[in-house]
Design a protein around this motif. Structure first.
Motif, PDB file in Angstrom:
ATOM      1  N   LEU A  48      59.676   2.805 -38.259  1.00 23.78           N
ATOM      2  CA  LEU A  48      59.835   4.186 -37.812  1.00 23.78           C
ATOM      3  C   LEU A  48      61.117   4.769 -38.379  1.00 23.78           C
ATOM      4  O   LEU A  48      62.136   4.085 -38.495  1.00 23.78           O
ATOM      5  CB  LEU A  48      59.854   4.250 -36.287  1.00 23.78           C
ATOM      6  CG  LEU A  48      58.579   3.783 -35.588  1.00 23.78           C
ATOM      7  CD1 LEU A  48      58.752   3.843 -34.073  1.00 23.78           C
ATOM      8  CD2 LEU A  48      57.378   4.602 -36.031  1.00 23.78           C
ATOM      9  N   ARG A  49      61.048   6.033 -38.737  1.00 24.00           N
ATOM     10  CA  ARG A  49      62.205   6.763 -39.221  1.00 24.00           C
ATOM     11  C   ARG A  49      62.425   7.940 -38.283  1.00 24.00           C
ATOM     12  O   ARG A  49      61.483   8.476 -37.726  1.00 24.00           O
ATOM     13  CB  ARG A  49      61.977   7.221 -40.663  1.00 24.00           C
ATOM     14  CG  ARG A  49      61.783   5.986 -41.562  1.00 24.00           C
ATOM     15  CD  ARG A  49      61.633   6.268 -43.019  1.00 24.00           C
ATOM     16  NE  ARG A  49      62.714   6.953 -43.684  1.00 24.00           N
ATOM     17  CZ  ARG A  49      63.853   6.404 -44.096  1.00 24.00           C
ATOM     18  NH1 ARG A  49      64.082   5.127 -43.855  1.00 24.00           N
ATOM     19  NH2 ARG A  49      64.753   7.112 -44.727  1.00 24.00           N
ATOM     20  N   ALA A  50      63.674   8.313 -38.121  1.00 25.96           N
ATOM     21  CA  ALA A  50      64.028   9.413 -37.228  1.00 25.96           C
ATOM     22  C   ALA A  50      64.719  10.507 -38.038  1.00 25.96           C
ATOM     23  O   ALA A  50      65.297  10.248 -39.093  1.00 25.96           O
ATOM     24  CB  ALA A  50      64.957   8.916 -36.122  1.00 25.96           C
ATOM     25  N   THR A  51      64.658  11.709 -37.518  1.00 27.98           N
ATOM     26  CA  THR A  51      65.356  12.834 -38.136  1.00 27.98           C
ATOM     27  C   THR A  51      66.571  13.159 -37.291  1.00 27.98           C
ATOM     28  O   THR A  51      66.458  13.382 -36.085  1.00 27.98           O
ATOM     29  CB  THR A  51      64.431  14.071 -38.210  1.00 27.98           C
ATOM     30  OG1 THR A  51      63.266  13.715 -38.953  1.00 27.98           O
ATOM     31  CG2 THR A  51      65.138  15.238 -38.878  1.00 27.98           C
ATOM     32  N   LEU A  52      67.721  13.160 -37.940  1.00 26.97           N
ATOM     33  CA  LEU A  52      68.947  13.543 -37.241  1.00 26.97           C
ATOM     34  C   LEU A  52      68.897  15.041 -36.957  1.00 26.97           C
ATOM     35  O   LEU A  52      68.273  15.798 -37.701  1.00 26.97           O
ATOM     36  CB  LEU A  52      70.176  13.223 -38.086  1.00 26.97           C
ATOM     37  CG  LEU A  52      70.406  11.755 -38.434  1.00 26.97           C
ATOM     38  CD1 LEU A  52      71.653  11.613 -39.297  1.00 26.97           C
ATOM     39  CD2 LEU A  52      70.513  10.907 -37.189  1.00 26.97           C
ATOM     40  N   MET A  53      69.556  15.462 -35.913  1.00 27.69           N
ATOM     41  CA  MET A  53      69.583  16.885 -35.574  1.00 27.69           C
ATOM     42  C   MET A  53      70.185  17.709 -36.704  1.00 27.69           C
ATOM     43  O   MET A  53      69.883  18.883 -36.838  1.00 27.69           O
ATOM     44  CB  MET A  53      70.315  17.097 -34.263  1.00 27.69           C
ATOM     45  CG  MET A  53      69.531  16.578 -33.092  1.00 27.69           C
ATOM     46  SD  MET A  53      70.378  16.890 -31.553  1.00 27.69           S
ATOM     47  CE  MET A  53      69.211  16.195 -30.419  1.00 27.69           C
ATOM     48  N   LYS A  59      66.645   5.490 -41.124  1.00 29.42           N
ATOM     49  CA  LYS A  59      65.877   4.351 -40.625  1.00 29.42           C
ATOM     50  C   LYS A  59      66.226   4.113 -39.152  1.00 29.42           C
ATOM     51  O   LYS A  59      67.265   4.565 -38.662  1.00 29.42           O
ATOM     52  CB  LYS A  59      66.150   3.109 -41.464  1.00 29.42           C
ATOM     53  CG  LYS A  59      67.565   2.599 -41.374  1.00 29.42           C
ATOM     54  CD  LYS A  59      67.783   1.420 -42.296  1.00 29.42           C
ATOM     55  CE  LYS A  59      69.249   0.985 -42.210  1.00 29.42           C
ATOM     56  NZ  LYS A  59      69.524  -0.156 -43.047  1.00 29.42           N
ATOM     57  N   THR A  60      65.345   3.391 -38.473  1.00 29.43           N
ATOM     58  CA  THR A  60      65.569   3.031 -37.077  1.00 29.43           C
ATOM     59  C   THR A  60      65.380   1.523 -36.921  1.00 29.43           C
ATOM     60  O   THR A  60      65.005   0.837 -37.877  1.00 29.43           O
ATOM     61  CB  THR A  60      64.590   3.749 -36.125  1.00 29.43           C
ATOM     62  OG1 THR A  60      63.298   3.153 -36.265  1.00 29.43           O
ATOM     63  CG2 THR A  60      64.521   5.242 -36.395  1.00 29.43           C
ATOM     64  N   ASP A  61      65.577   1.059 -35.727  1.00 30.57           N
ATOM     65  CA  ASP A  61      65.410  -0.361 -35.418  1.00 30.57           C
ATOM     66  C   ASP A  61      64.024  -0.682 -34.865  1.00 30.57           C
ATOM     67  O   ASP A  61      63.815  -1.779 -34.350  1.00 30.57           O
ATOM     68  CB  ASP A  61      66.479  -0.787 -34.416  1.00 30.57           C
ATOM     69  CG  ASP A  61      66.388  -0.033 -33.100  1.00 30.57           C
ATOM     70  OD1 ASP A  61      65.886   1.108 -33.086  1.00 30.57           O
ATOM     71  OD2 ASP A  61      66.839  -0.575 -32.069  1.00 30.57           O
ATOM     72  N   ALA A  92      75.276   7.370 -39.441  1.00 34.14           N
ATOM     73  CA  ALA A  92      73.862   7.064 -39.188  1.00 34.14           C
ATOM     74  C   ALA A  92      73.038   7.165 -40.467  1.00 34.14           C
ATOM     75  O   ALA A  92      72.010   6.499 -40.595  1.00 34.14           O
ATOM     76  CB  ALA A  92      73.300   7.988 -38.124  1.00 34.14           C
ATOM     77  N   ARG A  93      73.488   7.954 -41.428  1.00 35.74           N
ATOM     78  CA  ARG A  93      72.768   8.055 -42.698  1.00 35.74           C
ATOM     79  C   ARG A  93      72.726   6.709 -43.403  1.00 35.74           C
ATOM     80  O   ARG A  93      71.799   6.409 -44.135  1.00 35.74           O
ATOM     81  CB  ARG A  93      73.438   9.075 -43.603  1.00 35.74           C
ATOM     82  CG  ARG A  93      73.275  10.480 -43.149  1.00 35.74           C
ATOM     83  CD  ARG A  93      74.045  11.381 -44.070  1.00 35.74           C
ATOM     84  NE  ARG A  93      73.523  12.735 -44.013  1.00 35.74           N
ATOM     85  CZ  ARG A  93      74.032  13.734 -44.681  1.00 35.74           C
ATOM     86  NH1 ARG A  93      75.079  13.552 -45.470  1.00 35.74           N
ATOM     87  NH2 ARG A  93      73.506  14.935 -44.570  1.00 35.74           N
ATOM     88  N   PHE A  94      73.736   5.900 -43.182  1.00 35.49           N
ATOM     89  CA  PHE A  94      73.843   4.609 -43.856  1.00 35.49           C
ATOM     90  C   PHE A  94      73.413   3.443 -42.979  1.00 35.49           C
ATOM     91  O   PHE A  94      72.834   2.479 -43.467  1.00 35.49           O
ATOM     92  CB  PHE A  94      75.285   4.398 -44.341  1.00 35.49           C
ATOM     93  CG  PHE A  94      75.774   5.526 -45.202  1.00 35.49           C
ATOM     94  CD1 PHE A  94      75.320   5.674 -46.500  1.00 35.49           C
ATOM     95  CD2 PHE A  94      76.655   6.466 -44.690  1.00 35.49           C
ATOM     96  CE1 PHE A  94      75.747   6.734 -47.288  1.00 35.49           C
ATOM     97  CE2 PHE A  94      77.085   7.527 -45.469  1.00 35.49           C
ATOM     98  CZ  PHE A  94      76.639   7.665 -46.777  1.00 35.49           C
ATOM     99  N   THR A  95      73.712   3.536 -41.701  1.00 36.88           N
ATOM    100  CA  THR A  95      73.432   2.424 -40.788  1.00 36.88           C
ATOM    101  C   THR A  95      72.106   2.563 -40.059  1.00 36.88           C
ATOM    102  O   THR A  95      71.602   1.588 -39.511  1.00 36.88           O
ATOM    103  CB  THR A  95      74.537   2.307 -39.730  1.00 36.88           C
ATOM    104  OG1 THR A  95      74.568   3.512 -38.949  1.00 36.88           O
ATOM    105  CG2 THR A  95      75.890   2.067 -40.363  1.00 36.88           C
ATOM    106  N   GLY A  96      71.564   3.776 -40.011  1.00 37.45           N
ATOM    107  CA  GLY A  96      70.356   4.019 -39.237  1.00 37.45           C
ATOM    108  C   GLY A  96      70.712   4.241 -37.772  1.00 37.45           C
ATOM    109  O   GLY A  96      71.892   4.320 -37.412  1.00 37.45           O
ATOM    110  N   VAL A  97      69.693   4.354 -36.939  1.00 38.70           N
ATOM    111  CA  VAL A  97      69.910   4.608 -35.516  1.00 38.70           C
ATOM    112  C   VAL A  97      69.102   3.622 -34.680  1.00 38.70           C
ATOM    113  O   VAL A  97      68.076   3.113 -35.117  1.00 38.70           O
ATOM    114  CB  VAL A  97      69.534   6.055 -35.115  1.00 38.70           C
ATOM    115  CG1 VAL A  97      70.431   7.063 -35.809  1.00 38.70           C
ATOM    116  CG2 VAL A  97      68.077   6.348 -35.417  1.00 38.70           C
ATOM    117  N   ARG A  98      69.606   3.377 -33.489  1.00 43.84           N
ATOM    118  CA  ARG A  98      68.895   2.563 -32.501  1.00 43.84           C
ATOM    119  C   ARG A  98      68.158   3.529 -31.575  1.00 43.84           C
ATOM    120  O   ARG A  98      68.773   4.414 -30.999  1.00 43.84           O
ATOM    121  CB  ARG A  98      69.871   1.712 -31.711  1.00 43.84           C
ATOM    122  CG  ARG A  98      70.558   0.645 -32.566  1.00 43.84           C
ATOM    123  CD  ARG A  98      71.488  -0.225 -31.738  1.00 43.84           C
ATOM    124  NE  ARG A  98      70.747  -1.045 -30.798  1.00 43.84           N
ATOM    125  CZ  ARG A  98      70.237  -2.250 -31.061  1.00 43.84           C
ATOM    126  NH1 ARG A  98      70.390  -2.767 -32.252  1.00 43.84           N
ATOM    127  NH2 ARG A  98      69.588  -2.920 -30.135  1.00 43.84           N
TER     128      ARG A  98
END
Length: 133
Positions: A48-53, A59-61, A92-98
């Motif tokens: 799953l991928r998320a869109t930042l505001m 990427k996500t976990d 978050a662009r580099f590390t992704g989000v949880r």
């Protein structure tokens, strides 16, 4: 000692919270059936991928199945209901989000524009019907 007005307000909040919990429990049962059926049919989950505001997609976990064509809502392999528009900074662009699961609603996109809302059962059915597409 609280006034009658304060007591009435507290009671309204309590009833509202109970309704949200009951809706989430009913929706979770539908999601659990969906996850089992997707696995039974061999419908592969995807990362799953998320869109930042702020706009970037990250990427996500989690892995799962997108419910909307715009990929803003998904069901995780863990049975979680994920809203994929999230806060996040430059890192978050580099590390992704949880991702953190949200209480699932019975109506997806409640209060949204036409064509973006509907019963959770419809969205889950559409995703199952799409198979591995």
């Amino acid at each position: 000692m609280p006034s009658q007005r304060q007591e009435d307000a507290r009671r309204r909040i309590e009833l509202s919270e109970q309704a949200v919990r009951a809706e989430a429990e009913a929706a979770q049962k539908l999601i659990d059936v969906f996850v089992a059926e997707a696995n039974r049919r061999g419908i592969r989950p995807e990362p799953l991928r998320a869109t930042l505001m702020s706009g970037p997609v990250v990427k996500t976990d989690k892995q799962g199945w997108y419910l909307r064509k715009n990929r803003s809502i998904a069901i995780g392999t863990d049975g979680g209901y994920y809203v994929l528009t999230v806060p996040g900074g430059t890192a978050a662009r580099f590390t992704g989000v949880r991702l953190t699961a949200s209480p699932p609603p019975l109506v997806v996109g409640r209060g949204g524009r036409d064509g973006e809302t509907g019963d959770l059962t419809e969205f889950l059915g559409w995703r199952l019907d799409a198979g591995n597409a």
